[in-house]
Design a protein around this motif. Structure first.
Motif, PDB file in Angstrom:
ATOM      1  N   VAL A 191       0.855  -1.188   0.000  1.00  0.00           N
ATOM      2  CA  VAL A 191       0.000   0.000   0.000  1.00  0.00           C
ATOM      3  C   VAL A 191       0.887   1.232   0.000  1.00  0.00           C
ATOM      4  O   VAL A 191       1.732   1.404   0.881  1.00  0.00           O
ATOM      5  CB  VAL A 191      -0.936   0.003   1.220  1.00  0.00           C
ATOM      6  CG1 VAL A 191      -1.842   1.233   1.197  1.00  0.00           C
ATOM      7  CG2 VAL A 191      -1.782  -1.265   1.241  1.00  0.00           C
ATOM      8  N   SER A 192       0.734   2.092  -0.952  1.00  0.00           N
ATOM      9  CA  SER A 192       1.540   3.311  -1.048  1.00  0.00           C
ATOM     10  C   SER A 192       1.196   4.260   0.093  1.00  0.00           C
ATOM     11  O   SER A 192       0.020   4.400   0.465  1.00  0.00           O
ATOM     12  CB  SER A 192       1.289   3.997  -2.392  1.00  0.00           C
ATOM     13  OG  SER A 192       1.908   5.276  -2.419  1.00  0.00           O
ATOM     14  N   PRO A 193       2.209   4.934   0.674  1.00  0.00           N
ATOM     15  CA  PRO A 193       1.916   5.909   1.742  1.00  0.00           C
ATOM     16  C   PRO A 193       1.039   7.057   1.277  1.00  0.00           C
ATOM     17  O   PRO A 193       0.416   7.742   2.095  1.00  0.00           O
ATOM     18  CB  PRO A 193       3.307   6.396   2.161  1.00  0.00           C
ATOM     19  CG  PRO A 193       4.260   5.343   1.698  1.00  0.00           C
ATOM     20  CD  PRO A 193       3.655   4.770   0.462  1.00  0.00           C
ATOM     21  N   ALA A 194       0.996   7.294  -0.030  1.00  0.00           N
ATOM     22  CA  ALA A 194       0.184   8.390  -0.545  1.00  0.00           C
ATOM     23  C   ALA A 194      -1.302   8.049  -0.591  1.00  0.00           C
ATOM     24  O   ALA A 194      -2.127   8.931  -0.821  1.00  0.00           O
ATOM     25  CB  ALA A 194       0.673   8.786  -1.938  1.00  0.00           C
ATOM     26  N   ILE A 195      -1.635   6.771  -0.401  1.00  0.00           N
ATOM     27  CA  ILE A 195      -3.032   6.325  -0.466  1.00  0.00           C
ATOM     28  C   ILE A 195      -3.583   6.151   0.937  1.00  0.00           C
ATOM     29  O   ILE A 195      -2.931   5.558   1.803  1.00  0.00           O
ATOM     30  CB  ILE A 195      -3.134   5.005  -1.259  1.00  0.00           C
ATOM     31  CG1 ILE A 195      -2.669   5.212  -2.699  1.00  0.00           C
ATOM     32  CG2 ILE A 195      -4.557   4.461  -1.230  1.00  0.00           C
ATOM     33  CD1 ILE A 195      -2.686   3.944  -3.527  1.00  0.00           C
ATOM     34  N   ASP A 196      -4.771   6.669   1.173  1.00  0.00           N
ATOM     35  CA  ASP A 196      -5.443   6.499   2.454  1.00  0.00           C
ATOM     36  C   ASP A 196      -6.158   5.151   2.438  1.00  0.00           C
ATOM     37  O   ASP A 196      -7.157   4.974   1.718  1.00  0.00           O
ATOM     38  CB  ASP A 196      -6.447   7.632   2.685  1.00  0.00           C
ATOM     39  CG  ASP A 196      -7.039   7.607   4.085  1.00  0.00           C
ATOM     40  OD1 ASP A 196      -6.816   6.614   4.810  1.00  0.00           O
ATOM     41  OD2 ASP A 196      -7.738   8.572   4.458  1.00  0.00           O
ATOM     42  N   PRO A 197      -5.669   4.149   3.204  1.00  0.00           N
ATOM     43  CA  PRO A 197      -6.289   2.811   3.138  1.00  0.00           C
ATOM     44  C   PRO A 197      -7.684   2.761   3.737  1.00  0.00           C
ATOM     45  O   PRO A 197      -8.387   1.760   3.562  1.00  0.00           O
ATOM     46  CB  PRO A 197      -5.302   1.941   3.923  1.00  0.00           C
ATOM     47  CG  PRO A 197      -4.613   2.878   4.855  1.00  0.00           C
ATOM     48  CD  PRO A 197      -4.533   4.186   4.133  1.00  0.00           C
ATOM     49  N   ARG A 198      -8.090   3.814   4.424  1.00  0.00           N
ATOM     50  CA  ARG A 198      -9.435   3.810   5.007  1.00  0.00           C
ATOM     51  C   ARG A 198     -10.526   3.952   3.939  1.00  0.00           C
ATOM     52  O   ARG A 198     -11.677   3.574   4.170  1.00  0.00           O
ATOM     53  CB  ARG A 198      -9.563   4.936   6.033  1.00  0.00           C
ATOM     54  CG  ARG A 198      -8.644   4.783   7.235  1.00  0.00           C
ATOM     55  CD  ARG A 198      -8.709   6.008   8.127  1.00  0.00           C
ATOM     56  NE  ARG A 198      -8.273   7.206   7.406  1.00  0.00           N
ATOM     57  CZ  ARG A 198      -8.250   8.433   7.946  1.00  0.00           C
ATOM     58  NH1 ARG A 198      -8.638   8.596   9.192  1.00  0.00           N
ATOM     59  NH2 ARG A 198      -7.827   9.468   7.240  1.00  0.00           N
ATOM     60  N   VAL A 199     -10.161   4.506   2.784  1.00  0.00           N
ATOM     61  CA  VAL A 199     -11.130   4.670   1.705  1.00  0.00           C
ATOM     62  C   VAL A 199     -11.244   3.339   0.973  1.00  0.00           C
ATOM     63  O   VAL A 199     -10.406   2.992   0.149  1.00  0.00           O
ATOM     64  CB  VAL A 199     -10.701   5.797   0.738  1.00  0.00           C
ATOM     65  CG1 VAL A 199     -11.746   5.959  -0.368  1.00  0.00           C
ATOM     66  CG2 VAL A 199     -10.533   7.103   1.497  1.00  0.00           C
ATOM     67  N   LEU A 200     -12.267   2.579   1.278  1.00  0.00           N
ATOM     68  CA  LEU A 200     -12.461   1.265   0.661  1.00  0.00           C
ATOM     69  C   LEU A 200     -13.008   1.383  -0.751  1.00  0.00           C
ATOM     70  O   LEU A 200     -12.708   0.551  -1.619  1.00  0.00           O
ATOM     71  CB  LEU A 200     -13.413   0.425   1.518  1.00  0.00           C
ATOM     72  CG  LEU A 200     -12.971   0.220   2.974  1.00  0.00           C
ATOM     73  CD1 LEU A 200     -14.009  -0.614   3.704  1.00  0.00           C
ATOM     74  CD2 LEU A 200     -11.606  -0.417   3.043  1.00  0.00           C
ATOM     75  N   ALA A 201     -13.816   2.395  -0.997  1.00  0.00           N
ATOM     76  CA  ALA A 201     -14.367   2.645  -2.329  1.00  0.00           C
ATOM     77  C   ALA A 201     -14.693   4.130  -2.421  1.00  0.00           C
ATOM     78  O   ALA A 201     -15.339   4.677  -1.530  1.00  0.00           O
ATOM     79  CB  ALA A 201     -15.612   1.807  -2.593  1.00  0.00           C
ATOM     80  N   PRO A 202     -14.219   4.788  -3.462  1.00  0.00           N
ATOM     81  CA  PRO A 202     -14.524   6.227  -3.566  1.00  0.00           C
ATOM     82  C   PRO A 202     -15.980   6.451  -3.920  1.00  0.00           C
ATOM     83  O   PRO A 202     -16.661   5.585  -4.504  1.00  0.00           O
ATOM     84  CB  PRO A 202     -13.596   6.686  -4.712  1.00  0.00           C
ATOM     85  CG  PRO A 202     -13.407   5.447  -5.551  1.00  0.00           C
ATOM     86  CD  PRO A 202     -13.413   4.303  -4.592  1.00  0.00           C
ATOM     87  N   ALA A 203     -16.453   7.617  -3.559  1.00  0.00           N
ATOM     88  CA  ALA A 203     -17.814   8.005  -3.973  1.00  0.00           C
ATOM     89  C   ALA A 203     -17.814   8.290  -5.472  1.00  0.00           C
ATOM     90  O   ALA A 203     -16.872   8.864  -6.006  1.00  0.00           O
ATOM     91  CB  ALA A 203     -18.278   9.212  -3.173  1.00  0.00           C
ATOM     92  N   GLU A 204     -18.859   7.870  -6.152  1.00  0.00           N
ATOM     93  CA  GLU A 204     -18.967   8.059  -7.592  1.00  0.00           C
ATOM     94  C   GLU A 204     -19.991   9.165  -7.879  1.00  0.00           C
ATOM     95  O   GLU A 204     -21.147   9.095  -7.442  1.00  0.00           O
ATOM     96  CB  GLU A 204     -19.384   6.770  -8.286  1.00  0.00           C
ATOM     97  CG  GLU A 204     -18.381   5.627  -8.089  1.00  0.00           C
ATOM     98  CD  GLU A 204     -18.827   4.353  -8.761  1.00  0.00           C
ATOM     99  OE1 GLU A 204     -19.834   4.396  -9.509  1.00  0.00           O
ATOM    100  OE2 GLU A 204     -18.179   3.305  -8.541  1.00  0.00           O
TER     101      GLU A 204
END
Length: 208
Positions: A191-204
């Motif tokens: 997991v890249s440090p630039a990515i927030d792992p808490r976001v399981l799926a973005p809002a569309e």
């Protein structure tokens, strides 16, 4: 016991040194008599001579004081979302491929069995794809469900869970109700440090 001589003045010491200097030059016997005293004085052993004064007390040897090494500071604790980034990443992949989180958040009691079955087929297909891609799964026990299996003495309670009428001490013999699952290999991406792992799926958001 003889009294100690009074402290000599500078001029008295100078005159004595002058006399000793010339007597050492002109008298071999006097020089030979003075030589042991000179060597003993250089070695700090005047106390051993009959006519010498007390030898100076040697200074105690000072031990080298070394600074106590500081223990390395522990690394700062990771926030929960970073500590469990791999698990959150897996949950995000299950949502992306199989809409797994959507399925869990739905109140399926409001739908018919046919509707739930249709949704479960989509969830099953996507989640199965993720599991086969990133995990290697094997059965805990190779036998088929319903077979008679032995439970030896010293069995691993993490691998085998006893149910039903459990009494006495192993070995046991029982019916396999579920063969269990275990992971033998994990190939989750980093997991890249630039990515927030808490976001399981973005809002569309659809734009018109």
């Amino acid at each position: 016991m003889t009294d100690q001589p009074a402290s000599l003045s500078f001029f008295a010491r100078f005159w004595l040194a002058w006399l000793c200097f010339w007597r050492c030059l002109v008298s071999r016997e006097f020089a030979q008599a003075v030589l042991p005293t000179s060597k003993a004085y250089d070695a700090g052993q005047l106390a051993q001579l009959p006519s010498g004064g007390p030898a100076p007390t040697p200074l105690p040897k000072q031990e080298e004081v070394r600074p106590t090494p500081r223990a390395p500071e522990p690394p700062p604790a990771l926030p929960p979302e970073r500590e469990h980034a791999s698990a959150l990443s897996l949950l995000g992949m299950l949502q992306r491929e199989g809409r797994f989180v959507d399925f869990l958040q739905e109140n399926v009691s409001a739908f018919s069995d046919a509707e739930v079955g249709a949704a479960a087929r989509i969830v099953h297909e996507g989640c199965r794809k993720v599991a086969q891609t990133y995990l290697t799964l094997e059965r805990v026990l190779p036998q088929s469900e319903g077979d008679s299996v032995p439970v030896p003495v010293g069995f691993d309670a993490q691998r085998i869970r006893l149910t039903g009428n459990v009494a006495g001490q192993p070995p046991y013999n029982g019916i396999l109700r579920h063969h269990g699952w275990m992971t033998t290999a994990v190939k989750l991406p980093t997991v890249s440090p630039a990515i927030d792992p808490r976001v399981l799926a973005p809002a569309e958001v659809e734009l018109s």
